[in-house]
Design a protein around this motif. Structure first.
Motif: not given
Length: 312
Positions: A194-219
């Motif tokens: 339900h996060t509106g703009d995922l990329a807006a958050h991940t672009r600010e992160a020093d550490i990203v832990v991806a655990a959503a179970g969606v194939p290749e959702m983060i590029d």
């Protein structure tokens, strides 16, 4: 040059160090024992349990395996767990998930004695984790912490984003990262479906832990330059579809025979162009989950037997 964090190597180091801890317990008259319980005909679950039992053999932990017919009454599973709770030779209990639909998963988790709950999912152990007094850290998030430690990633003061909010990974991972302790002290954001703009958050992160179970959702376009990316996802993707999309760069005969390949929640090829460090799939977090199960079993044995053991 992006650093690829080798989970196999770190897991092997931890297993090697645990062998000494197991011998310390054995010398004191108590070899650690891990019971796995399988109530499923799912081939993947059977494979997972087999791998965990093999890991036990490698480090000297006594493995006990119990299989229950998938159509058996739920009470048979609950009674089996209670019997293992009472068995002094069993220090850790793992009920392989998922369980059949007619079995209540929450009841299963509550039935395992907290001191033998080496998954860390009993409500008492969840509460202790949140309170900063963890008896057992859940295996996958703890494994992620170990990978960050071995890769010399600084969490103190870092901006961290956890993508996913499951009780197995997302929630405990976020709790560990915010704890006031080594490998914590991060400013942590939890993102989800339900996060509106995922990329807006991940672009600010020093550490990203991806655990959503969606194939290749983060590029790579969604990452901050030099970020550390830990990919917890393990997803089966049809090989023929990936070839038709032009996203597979090399033919893998083994994957072709199976008809699928394993990919993470991160598009590895594009992400590694931006990330400073990244875990692969497979060979990243997966081996660590199994290694930390052994870690928790040895820790449980030490606590129950009153023996001080050094843990890696």
């Amino acid at each position: 040059m992006t650093k690829v964090i080798d989970g196999n190597a770190v897991a092997e180091q931890i297993r090697s160090e645990l062998e000494g801890s197991v011998e310390t317990l054995a010398d004191a008259g108590s070899r650690p024992g891990l019971a796995t319980v399988l109530m499923s005909e799912d081939p993947a679950s059977e494979t997972y349990v087999s791998m965990k039992q093999r890991d036990c053999d490698e480090v000297g932990i006594e493995g006990i395996h119990v299989e229950i017919d998938a159509d058996a009454p739920a009470q048979e599973l609950y009674d089996t767990v209670e019997d293992l709770n009472a068995d002094e030779d069993v220090h850790g209990i793992l009920v392989q998930m998922p369980v059949p639909d007619h079995v209540d998963q929450r009841t299963v988790l509550r039935t395992v004695a907290p001191e033998k709950d080496v998954d860390g999912f009993h409500p008492e152990n969840v509460g202790r984790l949140v309170a900063g007094d963890a008896r057992f850290k859940p295996c996958t998030p703890h494994g992620v912490q170990k990978l960050l430690e071995h890769a010399d990633v600084e969490t103190d003061g870092a901006e961290a984003v956890v993508v996913g909010r499951s009780m197995i990974v997302g929630k405990p991972m976020a709790n560990l990262l915010v704890q006031k302790e080594p490998l914590g002290n991060a400013t942590t954001t939890v993102c989800h479906s339900h996060t509106g703009d995922l990329a807006a958050h991940t672009r600010e992160a020093d550490i990203v832990v991806a655990a959503a179970g969606v194939p290749e959702m983060i590029d790579g376009s969604m990452l901050k330059e030099g970020a550390t990316v830990v990919d917890v996802g393990v997803n089966r993707v049809d090989v023929s579809e990936r070839r038709s999309e032009g996203s597979q760069t090399e033919s893998d005969e083994a994957d072709t025979e199976k008809g699928y390949e394993l990919v993470g929640d991160v598009d590895f090829e594009s992400a590694k162009e931006t990330a400073g460090a990244i875990t692969p799939v497979p060979g990243g977090v997966g081996p660590m989950t199994r290694a930390m199960l052994l870690y928790n079993t040895v820790k449980a044995a030490g606590q129950q037997e009153g023996v001080d053991v050094d843990l890696p």
